[in-house]
Design a protein around this motif. Structure first.
Motif, PDB file in Angstrom:
ATOM      1  N   LEU A  38       0.893  -1.186  -0.052  1.00  0.00           N
ATOM      2  CA  LEU A  38       0.118  -0.025  -0.023  1.00  0.00           C
ATOM      3  C   LEU A  38       0.886   1.277   0.116  1.00  0.00           C
ATOM      4  CD1 LEU A  38      -2.588  -1.199   2.756  1.00  0.00           C
ATOM      5  CD2 LEU A  38      -2.697  -1.138   0.213  1.00  0.00           C
ATOM      6  N   TYR A  41      -0.752   4.534  -1.093  1.00  0.00           N
ATOM      7  CA  TYR A  41      -1.650   4.950   0.033  1.00  0.00           C
ATOM      8  C   TYR A  41      -0.901   5.635   1.309  1.00  0.00           C
ATOM      9  CZ  TYR A  41      -5.210   1.991  -2.059  1.00  0.00           C
ATOM     10  OH  TYR A  41      -6.084   1.318  -2.900  1.00  0.00           O
ATOM     11  N   ASP A  44       0.585   9.109  -0.320  1.00  0.00           N
ATOM     12  CA  ASP A  44      -0.669  10.122  -0.566  1.00  0.00           C
ATOM     13  C   ASP A  44      -1.210  10.711   0.885  1.00  0.00           C
ATOM     14  OD1 ASP A  44      -1.054   9.309  -2.937  1.00  0.00           O
ATOM     15  OD2 ASP A  44      -2.919   7.916  -2.698  1.00  0.00           O
ATOM     16  N   ARG A  45      -1.199   9.799   1.962  1.00  0.00           N
ATOM     17  CA  ARG A  45      -1.481  10.503   3.263  1.00  0.00           C
ATOM     18  C   ARG A  45      -0.472  11.356   3.691  1.00  0.00           C
ATOM     19  NH1 ARG A  45      -2.917   6.270   8.266  1.00  0.00           N
ATOM     20  NH2 ARG A  45      -0.683   5.903   7.814  1.00  0.00           N
ATOM     21  N   VAL A 201      -4.529   3.553   6.308  1.00  0.00           N
ATOM     22  CA  VAL A 201      -4.226   3.257   4.757  1.00  0.00           C
ATOM     23  C   VAL A 201      -5.030   2.001   4.758  1.00  0.00           C
ATOM     24  CG1 VAL A 201      -2.277   4.635   4.595  1.00  0.00           C
ATOM     25  CG2 VAL A 201      -2.182   2.401   5.110  1.00  0.00           C
ATOM     26  N   ARG A 204      -8.613   2.391   4.269  1.00  0.00           N
ATOM     27  CA  ARG A 204      -9.082   2.941   3.006  1.00  0.00           C
ATOM     28  C   ARG A 204      -9.036   1.863   1.713  1.00  0.00           C
ATOM     29  NH1 ARG A 204      -5.186   6.806  -1.144  1.00  0.00           N
ATOM     30  NH2 ARG A 204      -5.951   6.053  -2.913  1.00  0.00           N
ATOM     31  N   TYR A 205      -8.191   1.014   1.986  1.00  0.00           N
ATOM     32  CA  TYR A 205      -8.022  -0.328   1.172  1.00  0.00           C
ATOM     33  C   TYR A 205      -9.240  -1.233   1.321  1.00  0.00           C
ATOM     34  CZ  TYR A 205      -6.526  -4.691  -0.903  1.00  0.00           C
ATOM     35  OH  TYR A 205      -6.298  -5.786  -1.597  1.00  0.00           O
ATOM     36  N   SER A 240      -2.209  -1.210   8.634  1.00  0.00           N
ATOM     37  CA  SER A 240      -1.323  -1.709   7.600  1.00  0.00           C
ATOM     38  C   SER A 240      -0.055  -2.647   7.481  1.00  0.00           C
ATOM     39  CB  SER A 240      -0.403  -0.465   7.015  1.00  0.00           C
ATOM     40  OG  SER A 240       0.274   0.217   8.251  1.00  0.00           O
TER      41      SER A 240
END
Length: 272
Positions: A38, A41, A44-45, A201, A204-205, A240
């Motif tokens: 990930l 992700y 991104d965060r 994250v 989100r996934y 994660s």
């Protein structure tokens, strides 16, 4: 431009604002061999929340430093799983809370062995006595300010995997290091984003996988009775590093364990 520090060198500046005030962010990334779970992700965060804190860093620079770290440490683990940590602070300088203008961020990079994974049969979880407060300006942000989670985690006893935390309204919000999902007769429920201290994250996934699987997902307050109701089909925790973890017992009470969420999401999250 970010100033890079490797944790093993032991030269991180004592004047760093992350150390002094928790003025920064961090990401904890699972790596299998040379493949980071990930990773997009995570990046991104960190970029999104750095902008919220007005810490200047560009995505291309963060990606370059991440790949530098991956190359530096991957051979050390000989293809096994490990954890990479990125700690970004506003930088060094200035006395007191007020940052000085044009401060240069610091990035501290460290690594650690992979912790033991939770069993597929589920884990024991309890409730923390530490209330969780979430400032709406900083909700969801994985900042260095984690003292409530530290104190809640100190309540952990042998054999207990996680402590769940509630806010002032009595809503069950998240664990000290995990996000929360409940499967019910009416679909899936997870606390709303504005109530959550850290939007993981993996959360989100999982949300993406559930919706791709045409599962109904509700972001709404979670009450204690929701997890013990006859309509509850399972309680899950996500992060994660651990992925999806089934809760077998909650405060000593047995819960149904089907592992269905792990089946929907797959045993190994996407590397993207």
């Amino acid at each position: 431009m970010v100033t890079l520090y490797w944790a093993e060198d032991g030269v991180f500046p004592p004047s760093d604002r992350g150390l002094a005030y928790g003025d920064g962010l961090f990401e904890t990334i699972r790596v299998d061999g040379g493949n980071a779970h990930l990773i997009n992700y995570h990046l991104d965060r960190m970029i999104r929340d750095a902008a919220r804190l007005r810490i200047p860093i560009h995505r291309a620079e963060l990606e370059r430093l991440f790949h530098q770290a991956l190359k530096r440490y991957s051979d050390h683990y000989s293809g096994s799983s490990w954890v990479l940590k990125l700690t970004l602070s506003r930088g060094s300088g200035g006395r007191g809370y007020r940052p000085t203008p044009d401060m240069q961020p610091n990035l501290l990079i460290s690594h650690a062995a992979m912790p033991a994974l939770a069993p597929n049969t589920g884990v024991a979880v309890d409730f923390s006595r530490v209330p969780l407060t979430v400032n709406p300006l900083f909700s969801g942000m994985k900042s260095l300010n984690r003292i409530e989670q530290v104190m809640a985690a100190s309540e952990l006893q042998d054999g207990v995997f996680e402590m769940l935390m509630a806010n002032a309204e009595g809503h069950i919000v998240e664990g000290t290091r995990t996000n929360l999902f409940i499967e019910t007769d009416h679909g899936w429920c997870t606390p709303s984003p504005d109530s959550v201290a850290v939007l993981g994250v993996m959360r989100r996934y999982v949300m993406e996988r559930l919706r791709a699987n045409a599962e109904e997902v509700h972001e709404a307050p979670v009450l204690l009775e929701d997890m013990f109701a006859s309509t509850c089909r399972g309680v899950y925790l996500t992060n994660s590093v651990q992925g999806v973890v089934s809760v077998r017992t909650l405060a000593g009470q047995d819960l149904p364990v089907t592992g269905r969420l792990a089946t929907i999401c797959g045993s190994t999250p996407t590397m993207e």
